[in-house]
Scaffold this motif. Structure first.
Motif: not given
Ligand SMILES: Nc1ncnc2c1ncn2[C@@H]1O[C@H](COP(=O)(O)OP(=O)(O)O)[C@@H](O)[C@H]1O
Ligand SMILES: [Mg+2]
Length: 361
Positions: A33-38, A59, A61, A63
């Motif tokens: 949940a740190q942002g790798k997949t993002n 979704e 953008i 939040i």
């Protein structure tokens, strides 16, 4: 092709970030949940206009923000191109290639070839047919602009026909107009079936070869197209099932019901295969995508591997790593330990922590 860099602004959990990629192997590591997949998602969006998860622009953008930006520099046959994407909450996204706005996503799809491989793909064989159709559609759309267009038209006609089926319930006189939609559905549906037939033939050959290599020759898997109806009897079937369609307010036959089948001798792997066989097939399938892009587009795709290495046993890992040695790859994982004593050279390493990216090598 290669991706030189990506820059995001207000995308998912990022305020802003920029990553300059190596032309071979890039690793993004960090806790969950740190942002790798993002980051992989931003690349996929920039290359295909769509999220690999099927998320809508809103979704994507961050939040609390109204818009997001992505800028990606790619290098295709020695020429650098800039892709800009501007995502807005309630409007269609703005896309520009080299500063020139484009109207059709097909312009982008002809330019960027990205293959996304995630643990969900390992389940594509045992999941329902809609996932396998999604795979075929995504692949064929990248390889063939005409298919992308035909599919868009088919889906539009299908929606219109289903809408009309509902309206006929209240206004039976409208039934006369069904013929026009049926004609259109057959027109585009036929094109889709023909494209899929050709695609599956090519795919099948490569999947079989991959599977033989992956299992040391123990398994001979074949992939078949399972069309819901054939080109020859689409029209007739549509007429024959019209009463039923009117009853259910839904179009019951057509390529939107197609599937692909995986057989090992006479065993249907979708239903009766072991988990190992299903995974091997899924891996063969994903790797076949690389081959097809090379063959049909004449260019190397970029491979995004999201957390898949840890889900594969050593034998399959090795095969995967061998197959990707000549293409640019961006890999995510939780720890670098996974790579110790693997033949994978880590050319560039990024650490991802809570929406920030630090380059470590
Ligand atoms: N639109 C958004 N705005 C802000 N944060 C988001 C948004 N979408 C997802 N996130 C956050 O992104 C994080 C997940 O990022 P992800 O890239 O999936 O992590 P991982 O490093 O495990 O791959 C989660 O903390 C989630 O809350
Ligand atoms: Mg992830």
């Amino acid at each position: 092709m290669k991706i030189d860099s990506i820059e995001v602004g207000n995308f998912r959990n990022y305020d802003s970030a920029r990553l300059d990629f190596h032309e071979h192997t890039n690793i993004l590591y960090g806790d969950n949940a740190q942002g790798k997949t993002n980051i992989l998602e931003s690349i996929f969006v920039a290359g295909t206009t769509k999220s690999h998860k099927g998320s809508n622009d809103r979704e994507l953008i961050k939040i609390g923000c109204d818009e997001a930006h992505i800028r990606m520099f790619i290098n295709k046959r020695g020429i650098s191109h800039r892709i800009d994407m501007h995502l807005r909450k309630n409007k269609a996204k703005g896309i520009a290639i080299d500063g020139i706005p484009i109207r059709r996503s097909s312009e982008l799809l002809g330019m960027v070839n990205i293959i996304f491989f995630s643990p969900e793909d390992l389940r594509i064989i045992k999941n329902g047919p809609s996932e396998r159709r999604r795979f075929v559609n995504l692949e064929l759309s990248q390889l063939d602009n005409v298919y992308l267009y035909d599919l868009g038209e088919y889906n539009k006609v299908l929606q219109q026909r289903n809408k009309l089926l509902k309206q006929i319930m209240y206004k039976p006189s409208l039934a006369d107009t069904l013929d026009i939609w049926d004609e259109q559905l057959v027109l585009y549906g036929t094109k889709i079936i023909k494209s899929r037939t050709k695609f599956l033939e090519m795919l099948s050959e490569i999947v079989t070869q991959n599977n033989v290599k992956l299992t040391g020759g123990r398994e001979h898997v074949k992939v078949f197209y399972e069309p819901d109806i054939s080109v020859e009897n689409f029209s007739k079937k549509l007429r024959d099932t019209r009463e039923k369609d009117l009853h259910f307010c839904n179009t019951g036959v057509g390529p939107h019901r197609d599937d692909i089948c995986f057989m090992n001798d006479d065993i249907d792997i979708r239903r009766y295969g072991s988990q190992g066989q299903q995974r091997t097939c899924a891996l063969s399938l994903k790797l076949a995508e690389i081959e097809l892009v090379k063959k049909i587009i004449g260019d190397t795709p970029v491979l995004l591997l999201d957390d898949v290495l840890s889900e594969l046993d050593r034998n399959r890992q090795n095969f995967l790593l061998e197959s990707i040695s000549d293409i640019q790859t961006i890999v995510t994982c939780t720890g670098l330990e996974e790579f110790i004593d693997k033949s994978l050279a880590l050319d560039r390493i990024f650490k991802v922590t809570n929406g920030t990216v630090q380059i470590e090598k």
